[in-house]
Design an enzyme around this catalytic site. Structure first.
Site, PDB file in Angstrom:
ATOM      1  N   ARG A  28       0.854  -1.202   0.000  1.00 32.97           N
ATOM      2  CA  ARG A  28       0.000   0.000   0.000  1.00 32.97           C
ATOM      3  C   ARG A  28       0.886   1.247   0.000  1.00 32.97           C
ATOM      4  O   ARG A  28       2.124   1.146   0.015  1.00 32.97           O
ATOM      5  CB  ARG A  28      -0.929  -0.007   1.209  1.00 32.97           C
ATOM      6  CG  ARG A  28      -0.208   0.107   2.529  1.00 32.97           C
ATOM      7  CD  ARG A  28      -1.178   0.325   3.692  1.00 32.97           C
ATOM      8  NE  ARG A  28      -0.445   0.866   4.813  1.00 32.97           N
ATOM      9  CZ  ARG A  28      -0.506   0.384   6.052  1.00 32.97           C
ATOM     10  NH1 ARG A  28      -1.298  -0.640   6.322  1.00 32.97           N
ATOM     11  NH2 ARG A  28       0.179   0.949   7.020  1.00 32.97           N
ATOM     12  N   ILE A  30       3.152   4.468  -0.531  1.00 36.82           N
ATOM     13  CA  ILE A  30       4.212   4.829  -1.473  1.00 36.82           C
ATOM     14  C   ILE A  30       4.727   3.588  -2.209  1.00 36.82           C
ATOM     15  O   ILE A  30       4.949   3.616  -3.421  1.00 36.82           O
ATOM     16  CB  ILE A  30       5.367   5.546  -0.723  1.00 36.82           C
ATOM     17  CG1 ILE A  30       4.883   6.900  -0.190  1.00 36.82           C
ATOM     18  CG2 ILE A  30       6.582   5.722  -1.640  1.00 36.82           C
ATOM     19  CD1 ILE A  30       5.848   7.582   0.786  1.00 36.82           C
ATOM     20  N   ASP A  75       9.143  -9.956   5.383  1.00 37.90           N
ATOM     21  CA  ASP A  75       9.335  -9.055   6.516  1.00 37.90           C
ATOM     22  C   ASP A  75      10.810  -8.670   6.510  1.00 37.90           C
ATOM     23  O   ASP A  75      11.682  -9.525   6.702  1.00 37.90           O
ATOM     24  CB  ASP A  75       8.961  -9.767   7.821  1.00 37.90           C
ATOM     25  CG  ASP A  75       9.097  -8.857   9.041  1.00 37.90           C
ATOM     26  OD1 ASP A  75       9.878  -7.880   8.985  1.00 37.90           O
ATOM     27  OD2 ASP A  75       8.434  -9.128  10.053  1.00 37.90           O
ATOM     28  N   VAL A  76      11.107  -7.387   6.310  1.00 43.02           N
ATOM     29  CA  VAL A  76      12.507  -6.983   6.131  1.00 43.02           C
ATOM     30  C   VAL A  76      13.336  -7.138   7.398  1.00 43.02           C
ATOM     31  O   VAL A  76      14.567  -7.095   7.336  1.00 43.02           O
ATOM     32  CB  VAL A  76      12.622  -5.524   5.602  1.00 43.02           C
ATOM     33  CG1 VAL A  76      11.958  -5.393   4.239  1.00 43.02           C
ATOM     34  CG2 VAL A  76      12.055  -4.517   6.602  1.00 43.02           C
ATOM     35  N   ASN A  98      11.498   0.410   0.614  1.00 46.40           N
ATOM     36  CA  ASN A  98      10.438   1.343   0.996  1.00 46.40           C
ATOM     37  C   ASN A  98       9.834   1.038   2.363  1.00 46.40           C
ATOM     38  O   ASN A  98       9.325   1.939   3.026  1.00 46.40           O
ATOM     39  CB  ASN A  98       9.347   1.290  -0.084  1.00 46.40           C
ATOM     40  CG  ASN A  98       8.044   1.888   0.385  1.00 46.40           C
ATOM     41  OD1 ASN A  98       7.881   3.096   0.425  1.00 46.40           O
ATOM     42  ND2 ASN A  98       7.091   1.024   0.771  1.00 46.40           N
ATOM     43  N   TYR A 166      12.322   7.953  14.797  1.00 43.05           N
ATOM     44  CA  TYR A 166      12.043   7.978  13.350  1.00 43.05           C
ATOM     45  C   TYR A 166      13.031   8.914  12.651  1.00 43.05           C
ATOM     46  O   TYR A 166      13.631   8.560  11.627  1.00 43.05           O
ATOM     47  CB  TYR A 166      10.601   8.436  13.098  1.00 43.05           C
ATOM     48  CG  TYR A 166      10.220   8.440  11.630  1.00 43.05           C
ATOM     49  CD1 TYR A 166       9.807   7.277  10.988  1.00 43.05           C
ATOM     50  CD2 TYR A 166      10.282   9.602  10.869  1.00 43.05           C
ATOM     51  CE1 TYR A 166       9.458   7.276   9.636  1.00 43.05           C
ATOM     52  CE2 TYR A 166       9.944   9.619   9.519  1.00 43.05           C
ATOM     53  CZ  TYR A 166       9.527   8.446   8.914  1.00 43.05           C
ATOM     54  OH  TYR A 166       9.201   8.453   7.571  1.00 43.05           O
ATOM     55  N   LYS A 170      15.908   7.841   9.779  1.00 42.09           N
ATOM     56  CA  LYS A 170      15.962   8.329   8.403  1.00 42.09           C
ATOM     57  C   LYS A 170      17.283   9.055   8.116  1.00 42.09           C
ATOM     58  O   LYS A 170      17.809   8.961   6.998  1.00 42.09           O
ATOM     59  CB  LYS A 170      14.765   9.230   8.118  1.00 42.09           C
ATOM     60  CG  LYS A 170      13.426   8.461   8.108  1.00 42.09           C
ATOM     61  CD  LYS A 170      13.401   7.359   7.050  1.00 42.09           C
ATOM     62  CE  LYS A 170      12.066   6.651   6.955  1.00 42.09           C
ATOM     63  NZ  LYS A 170      12.008   5.619   5.910  1.00 42.09           N
TER      64      LYS A 170
END
Ligand code: NDP
Length: 261
Positions: A28, A30, A75-76, A98, A166, A170
């Site tokens: 779903r 992006i 699942d990364v 992503n 977060y 990033k």
């Protein structure tokens, strides 16, 4: 000095025919838009997500538009599963990392271990497991292209919501992108990242119930709006294509001007 003539017409450099791509968190938001963009450009796309049913349904939706998209659960954070999938799918031309989560409105001094670790495990560790497993096979074949989904949060501190873990994840993704780009450029693998502003996805659904939050987000954006998933996918399509052949280690902001202020 004469420059080498480039025979490929400009628009053709965006075409991904004969390319094989894998997208994480593609069920779903992006990631789904990225799967559509890459497939429309001609790539054969493996859409992965930790939710197997979501992935299957998303891929079926894109196939119904005539696009070449298959689904796989991934699942990364599961290193073994990532390595197994890299071995199973064989040579890839494009990897889009992503998958990511946000946990916001948590003041740092009150953040518990899980609130910190869950974000770092997916956004940073999981992204690295994918770069490592899929990247080493790209290095073996002597070419490949990785696009990581970073964030403007890697540059600025969002407000008013507190989300230190977060933002840190990033910023780390951006520096990891540059580190891998420098290591792998001589062996034909490009690594870039996109850094979006607030995008209209489920991740941000809570903003529609909070006028104050929305005022901060929109008010802080010169374009005066949130972004759409297709506007991020377009940038990723460019970075994944030969049109971006000179780019590696770039973190491309797609932020409606947010970081100008
Ligand atoms: P969504 O929450 O809409 O979609 C993310 C997808 O990734 C979901 O299907 C989610 O599954 C999946 N996912 C989560 N964890 C894992 C995992 N461990 N392994 C595989 N898949 C997983 O998010 P967005 O589309 O908004 O975000 C996509 C990326 O873009 C993220 O990296 C995010 O940080 C980044 N980004 C988003 C922005 C925004 O404003 N939306 C702005 C800047 C960057 P599940 O439903 O199970 O969680």
């Amino acid at each position: 000095m004469t420059s080498t003539a480039v025979e490929t017409p400009y628009l053709d450099r965006f075409r991904l025919s004969e390319r094989r791509a894998l997208v994480t968190g593609g069920g779903r938001g992006i990631g789904l838009a990225v799967c559509q963009a890459l497939a429309e450009a001609g790539a054969s796309v493996i859409l992965t997500d930790r939710d197997a049913e979501l992935a299957q349904n998303a891929a079926a939706g894109l196939r119904s538009r005539g696009l070449d998209v298959t689904a796989q659960p991934l699942d990364v954070t599961d290193q073994a599963a990532v390595e197994a999938m890299a071995g199973q799918v064989g040579a890839l031309d494009i990897l889009v990392n992503n998958a990511g989560i946000a946990r916001s409105n948590i003041p740092a001094e009150k953040m518990n271990d899980d609130e910190w670790s869950s974000v770092i495990d997916i956004n940073l560790n999981g992204l690295f497991w994918c770069c490592r497993s899929f990247g080493k096979r790209m290095l073996d074949q002597g070419n490949g292209c990785i696009v990581n989904v970073g964030s403007m949060s890697g540059y600025i501190v969002n407000r008013p919501q507190e989300q230190a873990q977060y933002n840190a994840s990033k910023a780390a993704v951006h520096q990891l992108t540059k580190s891998l780009a420098a290591e792998w450029a001589p062996r034909g693998v490009r690594v870039n990242a996109v850094a979006p502003t607030y995008i209209e996805t489920e991740m941000n659904a809570y903003v529609y119930e909070d006028e104050n939050l929305m005022r901060h987000w929109i008010g802080g954006t010169p374009q005066g709006r949130m972004g759409r998933t297709d506007e991020v996918a377009s940038v990723i399509l460019f970075l994944a294509s030969d049109a971006a052949s000179l780019m590696t280690g770039s973190i491309v902001l797609a932020d409606g001007g947010y970081t100008c202020w």
